[in-house]
Design a protein around this motif. Structure first.
Motif, PDB file in Angstrom:
ATOM      1  N   MET A   1       0.847  -1.193   0.000  1.00  0.00           N
ATOM      2  CA  MET A   1       0.000   0.000   0.000  1.00  0.00           C
ATOM      3  C   MET A   1       0.885   1.245   0.000  1.00  0.00           C
ATOM      4  N   LYS A   2       0.518   2.229  -0.774  1.00  0.00           N
ATOM      5  CA  LYS A   2       1.276   3.483  -0.883  1.00  0.00           C
ATOM      6  C   LYS A   2       0.534   4.557  -0.088  1.00  0.00           C
ATOM      7  N   ILE A   3       1.218   5.125   0.916  1.00  0.00           N
ATOM      8  CA  ILE A   3       0.550   6.021   1.869  1.00  0.00           C
ATOM      9  C   ILE A   3       1.252   7.368   1.922  1.00  0.00           C
ATOM     10  N   ALA A   4       0.490   8.444   1.757  1.00  0.00           N
ATOM     11  CA  ALA A   4       0.968   9.801   2.020  1.00  0.00           C
ATOM     12  C   ALA A   4       0.482  10.192   3.411  1.00  0.00           C
ATOM     13  N   TYR A   5       1.395  10.573   4.287  1.00  0.00           N
ATOM     14  CA  TYR A   5       1.049  10.911   5.673  1.00  0.00           C
ATOM     15  C   TYR A   5       1.317  12.395   5.861  1.00  0.00           C
ATOM     16  N   LEU A   6       0.265  13.183   5.894  1.00  0.00           N
ATOM     17  CA  LEU A   6       0.360  14.640   6.030  1.00  0.00           C
ATOM     18  C   LEU A   6       0.036  15.045   7.457  1.00  0.00           C
ATOM     19  N   SER A   7       1.039  15.522   8.179  1.00  0.00           N
ATOM     20  CA  SER A   7       0.819  15.961   9.550  1.00  0.00           C
ATOM     21  C   SER A   7       2.082  16.640  10.066  1.00  0.00           C
ATOM     22  N   SER A   8       2.222  16.689  11.378  1.00  0.00           N
ATOM     23  CA  SER A   8       3.362  17.346  12.023  1.00  0.00           C
ATOM     24  C   SER A   8       4.475  16.334  12.285  1.00  0.00           C
ATOM     25  N   PHE A   9       5.634  16.575  11.713  1.00  0.00           N
ATOM     26  CA  PHE A   9       6.800  15.716  11.903  1.00  0.00           C
ATOM     27  C   PHE A   9       8.016  16.567  12.301  1.00  0.00           C
ATOM     28  N   TYR A  10       9.099  15.891  12.658  1.00  0.00           N
ATOM     29  CA  TYR A  10      10.371  16.560  12.895  1.00  0.00           C
ATOM     30  C   TYR A  10      10.642  17.564  11.757  1.00  0.00           C
ATOM     31  N   PRO A  11      11.097  18.814  12.047  1.00  0.00           N
ATOM     32  CA  PRO A  11      11.669  19.297  13.305  1.00  0.00           C
ATOM     33  C   PRO A  11      10.669  19.861  14.303  1.00  0.00           C
ATOM     34  N   PHE A  12       9.346  19.705  14.072  1.00  0.00           N
ATOM     35  CA  PHE A  12       8.388  20.107  15.095  1.00  0.00           C
ATOM     36  C   PHE A  12       8.483  19.140  16.275  1.00  0.00           C
ATOM     37  N   ARG A  13       8.220  19.639  17.464  1.00  0.00           N
ATOM     38  CA  ARG A  13       8.290  18.786  18.644  1.00  0.00           C
ATOM     39  C   ARG A  13       6.928  18.727  19.316  1.00  0.00           C
ATOM     40  N   GLY A  14       6.826  17.867  20.326  1.00  0.00           N
ATOM     41  CA  GLY A  14       5.578  17.751  21.058  1.00  0.00           C
ATOM     42  C   GLY A  14       4.858  16.451  20.765  1.00  0.00           C
ATOM     43  N   VAL A  54      12.159  21.176  17.728  1.00  0.00           N
ATOM     44  CA  VAL A  54      13.033  20.302  18.497  1.00  0.00           C
ATOM     45  C   VAL A  54      14.255  21.075  18.979  1.00  0.00           C
ATOM     46  N   GLN A  55      14.595  20.839  20.247  1.00  0.00           N
ATOM     47  CA  GLN A  55      15.780  21.449  20.842  1.00  0.00           C
ATOM     48  C   GLN A  55      16.880  20.399  20.968  1.00  0.00           C
ATOM     49  N   SER A  56      18.067  20.863  21.336  1.00  0.00           N
ATOM     50  CA  SER A  56      19.236  19.974  21.360  1.00  0.00           C
ATOM     51  C   SER A  56      19.096  18.824  22.342  1.00  0.00           C
ATOM     52  N   ASP A  57      18.296  19.010  23.410  1.00  0.00           N
ATOM     53  CA  ASP A  57      18.159  17.954  24.411  1.00  0.00           C
ATOM     54  C   ASP A  57      16.922  17.087  24.199  1.00  0.00           C
ATOM     55  N   ASP A  58      16.231  17.237  23.075  1.00  0.00           N
ATOM     56  CA  ASP A  58      15.111  16.356  22.740  1.00  0.00           C
ATOM     57  C   ASP A  58      15.639  15.081  22.082  1.00  0.00           C
ATOM     58  N   ILE A  59      14.957  13.967  22.361  1.00  0.00           N
ATOM     59  CA  ILE A  59      15.332  12.694  21.731  1.00  0.00           C
ATOM     60  C   ILE A  59      14.375  12.450  20.563  1.00  0.00           C
ATOM     61  N   ALA A  60      14.246  13.430  19.716  1.00  0.00           N
ATOM     62  CA  ALA A  60      13.273  13.327  18.631  1.00  0.00           C
ATOM     63  C   ALA A  60      13.854  12.549  17.466  1.00  0.00           C
ATOM     64  N   GLU A  61      13.019  11.711  16.854  1.00  0.00           N
ATOM     65  CA  GLU A  61      13.474  10.951  15.702  1.00  0.00           C
ATOM     66  C   GLU A  61      13.351  11.817  14.453  1.00  0.00           C
ATOM     67  N   PRO A  62      14.449  12.017  13.722  1.00  0.00           N
ATOM     68  CA  PRO A  62      14.416  12.882  12.535  1.00  0.00           C
ATOM     69  C   PRO A  62      13.767  12.202  11.344  1.00  0.00           C
ATOM     70  N   ILE A  63      12.455  12.118  11.368  1.00  0.00           N
ATOM     71  CA  ILE A  63      11.709  11.541  10.244  1.00  0.00           C
ATOM     72  C   ILE A  63      11.967  12.373   8.986  1.00  0.00           C
ATOM     73  N   ASP A  64      12.283  11.708   7.906  1.00  0.00           N
ATOM     74  CA  ASP A  64      12.521  12.389   6.643  1.00  0.00           C
ATOM     75  C   ASP A  64      11.176  12.787   6.040  1.00  0.00           C
ATOM     76  N   SER A  65      10.915  14.080   5.977  1.00  0.00           N
ATOM     77  CA  SER A  65       9.621  14.548   5.481  1.00  0.00           C
ATOM     78  C   SER A  65       9.824  15.711   4.522  1.00  0.00           C
ATOM     79  N   GLU A  66       8.798  15.984   3.734  1.00  0.00           N
ATOM     80  CA  GLU A  66       8.801  17.121   2.816  1.00  0.00           C
ATOM     81  C   GLU A  66       7.809  18.152   3.336  1.00  0.00           C
ATOM     82  N   ALA A  67       8.300  19.360   3.641  1.00  0.00           N
ATOM     83  CA  ALA A  67       7.438  20.421   4.169  1.00  0.00           C
ATOM     84  C   ALA A  67       6.690  21.078   3.002  1.00  0.00           C
ATOM     85  N   ILE A  68       5.361  20.962   3.023  1.00  0.00           N
ATOM     86  CA  ILE A  68       4.585  21.426   1.866  1.00  0.00           C
ATOM     87  C   ILE A  68       3.398  22.315   2.226  1.00  0.00           C
TER      88      ILE A  68
END
Length: 367
Positions: A1-14, A54-68
């Protein structure tokens, strides 16, 4: 299945970005998935926190995304839809958690009509804090999707009140697993400056009026001096009202207030230092704080609102109180500490067996 996932990803945090990263990884196991991100999520003028990123002390996963997509630039709605169309997904997946996102995300979905299956994960239908025009925005968004995923019966009922014939599936809110391994309670307490002999309650997450922190602080005045309260989260309404309650009851030595965004690297200390997480919400749907508590096998005390009971009662992983009330909270805390806490902890595994990201991913694809 081919999925486009449009939402908030890295570098946004929370919480939204953390949720999306976990689900994206689960979907990728058996599908081709591309993450599409916001260029602008909240304009600085209306964002109440210190930073969206995301700040330097966040353990955020850098999901590869396209900002559109910019929430405040209507021209980007068309260009975002065109970029998704060029990807030609079988499913376009979005999340909806407040009416503010209806014009942007809803418009993109409308432009994709009949070109892809449009699935929306709904955190809230009716927001906890209502504003003029919310109902119209909600209707606009709900009219843009083909199918929905809800994670509580209260959200299901709200969805059906607006759209009685809605195609939907109900999922269990997954528990988080990305905040690292548990540490010994004494180690976590030392880092936070809290003595080992205290009975420690935790309130965690962004602080808004509907979450009932005022009632929890008042409940502290009804409990003995060996009870302490650890608060971790940035106040999004008025810090002064909470500080006034602390001062009114002379609780300064027993309430440890960290009025700031808690970095991912610190989350482990807050939960591992605590004996129980308390969610005295006045209104709710589901809660990421419960999912985070369960990662660290920390039982919870919740009020019976929205979908909180469903995250606790069937699994025996904590205590549910009738409503957010200082006396009821205090009684539940005393009941909790007079019970066998290890039973609550072990029962959390009942939740973990069903509340997985893989299960949620399968529900999305099934729609």
């Amino acid at each position: 299945m081919k999925i486009a996932y449009l939402s908030s990803f890295y570098p946004f945090r929370g919480g939204a970005a953390q949720f999306n990263a976990n689900l994206y990884n689960a979907l990728k196991k058996n599908n081709e998935v591309r993450a599409f991100n916001f260029t602008t999520q909240y304009p600085k003028l209306i964002f109440p926190g210190t930073s969206q990123y995301v700040q330097s002390d966040d353990i955020a996963e850098p999901i590869d995304s396209e900002a559109i997509l910019s929430t405040v630039n209507p021209f980007s709605y068309i260009s975002a839809a065109n970029k998704i169309l060029r990807y030609a997904p079988d499913i376009t997946l979005v999340r909806f958690w407040m009416p503010f996102f209806a014009p942007s995300v809803g418009s993109v979905l409308r432009l994709l009509k009949n070109k892809t299956r449009r699935v929306a994960i709904i955190d809230n239908v009716i927001p906890h804090e209502r504003r003029l025009g919310d109902i119209q925005l909600i209707k606009y968004f709900l009219g843009s999707a083909d199918a929905f995923v809800v994670m509580s019966s209260s959200v299901r009922d709200e969805l059906l009140s607006f759209k009685p014939n809605a195609l939907y599936k109900e999922a269990v809110f997954p528990f988080y697993s990305h905040f690292g391994e548990r540490v010994d309670s004494s180690v976590a307490r030392k880092r936070l400056g809290i003595a080992n002999d205290k009975k420690l309650l935790l309130f965690f997450g962004l602080i808004r009026d509907y979450k009932g922190l005022d009632n929890l602080i008042e409940a502290m005045s009804l409990l003995g001096n060996d009870y302490h309260l650890l608060i971790g989260g940035e106040v999004y309404d008025s810090y002064d009202k909470y500080d006034a309650i602390v001062k009114r009851y002379n609780l300064g030595d027993r309430v440890h207030f960290h009025n700031r965004y808690i970095a991912d690297s610190e989350v482990v200390d807050f939960f591992c230092a605590s004996d129980v997480c308390v969610l005295p919400y006045k209104s709710a749907t589901q809660s990421a704080a419960v999912g985070t508590s369960y990662q660290f096998d920390l039982p919870v005390i919740v009020s019976d609102t929205g979908g909180l009971r469903a995250m606790v009662d069937p699994y025996g992983s904590g205590i549910v109180i009738e409503k957010s009330d200082p006396l009821l909270i205090a009684r539940a805390v005393e009941e909790y500490f007079s019970s066998d806490i290890n039973v609550f902890r072990s029962n959390i595994n009942n939740y973990k067996r069903v509340a997985t990201w893989d299960n949620l991913a399968n529900i999305v694809v099934g729609l």
